[in-house]
Design a protein around this motif. Structure first.
Motif, PDB file in Angstrom:
ATOM      1  N   HIS A 279       0.819  -1.227   0.000  1.00 49.81           N
ATOM      2  CA  HIS A 279       0.000   0.000   0.000  1.00 49.81           C
ATOM      3  C   HIS A 279       0.842   1.262   0.000  1.00 49.81           C
ATOM      4  O   HIS A 279       1.628   1.490   0.914  1.00 49.81           O
ATOM      5  CB  HIS A 279      -0.944   0.048   1.209  1.00 49.81           C
ATOM      6  CG  HIS A 279      -1.988   1.127   1.078  1.00 49.81           C
ATOM      7  ND1 HIS A 279      -3.174   0.933   0.429  1.00 49.81           N
ATOM      8  CD2 HIS A 279      -1.981   2.425   1.454  1.00 49.81           C
ATOM      9  CE1 HIS A 279      -3.883   2.056   0.435  1.00 49.81           C
ATOM     10  NE2 HIS A 279      -3.183   2.987   1.052  1.00 49.81           N
TER      11      HIS A 279
ATOM     12  N   TRP B 149     -13.318   3.944   2.407  1.00 51.98           N
ATOM     13  CA  TRP B 149     -12.237   4.556   3.176  1.00 51.98           C
ATOM     14  C   TRP B 149     -12.785   4.650   4.595  1.00 51.98           C
ATOM     15  O   TRP B 149     -13.454   3.708   5.034  1.00 51.98           O
ATOM     16  CB  TRP B 149     -11.832   5.914   2.544  1.00 51.98           C
ATOM     17  CG  TRP B 149     -10.577   6.452   3.175  1.00 51.98           C
ATOM     18  CD1 TRP B 149      -9.333   5.873   3.167  1.00 51.98           C
ATOM     19  CD2 TRP B 149     -10.461   7.662   3.924  1.00 51.98           C
ATOM     20  NE1 TRP B 149      -8.452   6.659   3.886  1.00 51.98           N
ATOM     21  CE2 TRP B 149      -9.107   7.762   4.359  1.00 51.98           C
ATOM     22  CE3 TRP B 149     -11.342   8.680   4.288  1.00 51.98           C
ATOM     23  CZ2 TRP B 149      -8.630   8.833   5.124  1.00 51.98           C
ATOM     24  CZ3 TRP B 149     -10.868   9.749   5.033  1.00 51.98           C
ATOM     25  CH2 TRP B 149      -9.528   9.820   5.444  1.00 51.98           C
TER      26      TRP B 149
ATOM     27  N   HIS C 107      -9.793  -0.356   6.707  1.00 49.38           N
ATOM     28  CA  HIS C 107     -10.727   0.789   6.657  1.00 49.38           C
ATOM     29  C   HIS C 107     -12.187   0.416   6.887  1.00 49.38           C
ATOM     30  O   HIS C 107     -13.018   1.304   7.105  1.00 49.38           O
ATOM     31  CB  HIS C 107     -10.635   1.606   5.350  1.00 49.38           C
ATOM     32  CG  HIS C 107      -9.413   2.472   5.250  1.00 49.38           C
ATOM     33  ND1 HIS C 107      -9.262   3.617   5.980  1.00 49.38           N
ATOM     34  CD2 HIS C 107      -8.280   2.346   4.516  1.00 49.38           C
ATOM     35  CE1 HIS C 107      -8.086   4.175   5.682  1.00 49.38           C
ATOM     36  NE2 HIS C 107      -7.468   3.411   4.808  1.00 49.38           N
TER      37      HIS C 107
ATOM     38  N   HIS D  54      -3.160  -2.629   4.963  1.00 51.53           N
ATOM     39  CA  HIS D  54      -2.383  -1.755   5.853  1.00 51.53           C
ATOM     40  C   HIS D  54      -3.123  -1.572   7.175  1.00 51.53           C
ATOM     41  O   HIS D  54      -3.799  -0.579   7.384  1.00 51.53           O
ATOM     42  CB  HIS D  54      -2.009  -0.436   5.174  1.00 51.53           C
ATOM     43  CG  HIS D  54      -3.137   0.390   4.637  1.00 51.53           C
ATOM     44  ND1 HIS D  54      -4.112  -0.110   3.798  1.00 51.53           N
ATOM     45  CD2 HIS D  54      -3.441   1.706   4.803  1.00 51.53           C
ATOM     46  CE1 HIS D  54      -4.959   0.860   3.492  1.00 51.53           C
ATOM     47  NE2 HIS D  54      -4.582   1.965   4.099  1.00 51.53           N
TER      48      HIS D  54
ATOM     49  N   ARG E 245      -8.505   1.707  13.334  1.00 47.16           N
ATOM     50  CA  ARG E 245      -8.026   1.201  12.039  1.00 47.16           C
ATOM     51  C   ARG E 245      -7.282  -0.125  12.179  1.00 47.16           C
ATOM     52  O   ARG E 245      -7.013  -0.809  11.188  1.00 47.16           O
ATOM     53  CB  ARG E 245      -7.129   2.256  11.374  1.00 47.16           C
ATOM     54  CG  ARG E 245      -7.866   3.272  10.536  1.00 47.16           C
ATOM     55  CD  ARG E 245      -8.248   2.711   9.172  1.00 47.16           C
ATOM     56  NE  ARG E 245      -7.081   2.638   8.304  1.00 47.16           N
ATOM     57  CZ  ARG E 245      -6.404   1.539   8.043  1.00 47.16           C
ATOM     58  NH1 ARG E 245      -6.767   0.392   8.573  1.00 47.16           N
ATOM     59  NH2 ARG E 245      -5.371   1.557   7.239  1.00 47.16           N
TER      60      ARG E 245
ATOM     61  N   ASP F 221       1.905   2.433   3.615  1.00 48.96           N
ATOM     62  CA  ASP F 221       1.112   3.677   3.573  1.00 48.96           C
ATOM     63  C   ASP F 221       1.983   4.913   3.335  1.00 48.96           C
ATOM     64  O   ASP F 221       1.569   6.039   3.614  1.00 48.96           O
ATOM     65  CB  ASP F 221       0.255   3.878   4.827  1.00 48.96           C
ATOM     66  CG  ASP F 221      -1.061   4.613   4.503  1.00 48.96           C
ATOM     67  OD1 ASP F 221      -1.300   4.927   3.318  1.00 48.96           O
ATOM     68  OD2 ASP F 221      -1.837   4.880   5.430  1.00 48.96           O
TER      69      ASP F 221
HETATM   70 ZN   LIG Z   1      -5.551   3.867   3.921  1.00 50.86          ZN
END
Ligand SMILES: [Zn+2]
Length: 318
Positions: free
Chosen positions: A12, A137, A177, A198, A209, A267
């Motif tokens: 990611h 998201w 997410h 991620h 998260r 990320d």
């Molecule tokens: Zn993200």
């Protein structure tokens, strides 16, 4: 430490969203004004594979236009480098492993808001090469609730149809997410293993998260793959987060038997704070060294390279 080269997979990064904001940035030259991930740094990292997420900022129109613009940027600004090899099939992954110096590039979708529930749009994205997709998201959309949506809803009927169509096409489903409820709904709805591209362990770092122990166990039991991420807020509630803290998440996933289902999802370019000494691909060797001090080389190699590539060989379309 000297060792046979350990090539790196990163599942990611958000280069494309930065390119969408400022198309004058260069991925190919070492344009470090704003980009964490550039071609020279991927080479420095001995990268073998990088996923490029299509992430459309919240303030932008929820249409296909910015999604298609991001894919256009991927074609023009990333794939134009001769080293970058577009990965769409299991065969592409096998060929990549035989080609020294080649860096696989895969497209993923981070948030399906712009599809507006139309699965024809998903099929078009598949045709353009998208091979992994996160339905949301952080917020709610037509398909599900994201993790920061307080009502915490699960998958909608359209969200379930999205899961089915991803399964049929061969698009990997990404649970990072999703709200907790949507995570469980998705695990139930999918017939294929899912990835968390991620996300870290919530029991070590209590951020929504991150994945709970139950979620990690269920994802592993279903044959999925977890990308330990370098987002400092997901690594440690201490500031600054250290590489040693990243190791604790690796250890946690290993405790649940996930040593062959663990990878990394940095990320990079999606974050503005960093784990100390881990601010771009050219610094990932520091994490490698820290892991080698603790785990056998063959296992570390599987964390960085083999786990993800063998998963892709198994689950991407033929
Ligand atoms: Zn993200």
């Amino acid at each position: 430490m000297v060792l046979g080269n350990v090539r790196k997979v990163d599942f990611h990064c958000d280069v494309l969203s930065k390119l969408l904001e400022d198309p004058t940035l260069s991925f190919i030259q070492d344009d470090q004004r704003k980009l964490d991930v550039t071609l020279p740094r991927l080479k420095q990292a001995e990268s073998v594979f990088q996923t490029f997420a299509v992430y459309v900022p919240e303030r932008t129109d929820k249409t296909m236009v910015p999604i298609l613009q991001s894919i256009d940027l991927f074609y023009r600004k990333v794939l134009s480098a001769p080293e970058m090899t577009f990965i769409r099939t299991a065969g592409d992954v096998k060929a990549l492993q035989r080609k020294p110096g080649a860096i696989g590039a895969m497209l993923s979708l981070e948030g399906a808001d712009g599809l507006q529930g139309d699965l024809a749009m998903l099929r078009i994205l598949f045709a353009l090469g998208v091979r992994a997709a996160g339905l949301t998201w952080n917020h709610a959309n037509w398909g599900a609730d994201g993790v920061l949506e307080h009502r915490g809803g699960g998958l909608t009927k359209k969200g379930r149809a999205f899961v089915e169509e991803c399964n049929r096409l061969g698009i990997l489903l990404d649970v990072s997410h999703l709200s907790d409820r949507a995570f469980w709904d998705m695990l139930q709805a999918t017939v294929k293993p899912v990835i968390a591209s991620h996300s870290n362990s919530r029991s070590l770092c209590p951020h929504p998260r991150n994945l709970t122990d139950e979620q990690i166990k269920a994802l592993l039991a279903a044959g999925g793959l977890i990308g330990v991420t370098f987002v400092p807020q997901f690594v440690s509630s201490r500031v600054p987060a250290e590489i040693a803290d990243v190791l604790r998440h690796v250890e946690r996933i290993c405790e649940f038997g996930g040593e062959r289902q663990l990878m990394f999802g940095s990320d990079f370019d999606g974050i503005d704070r960093y784990v100390n000494d881990l601010t771009h691909p050219g610094e990932v060797h520091r994490l490698l060294d820290a892991l080698l001090a603790k785990y056998p080389e063959a296992l570390v190699k599987s964390f960085f390279e083999e786990n993800a590539l063998s998963f892709l060989s198994m689950h991407l379309p033929r």
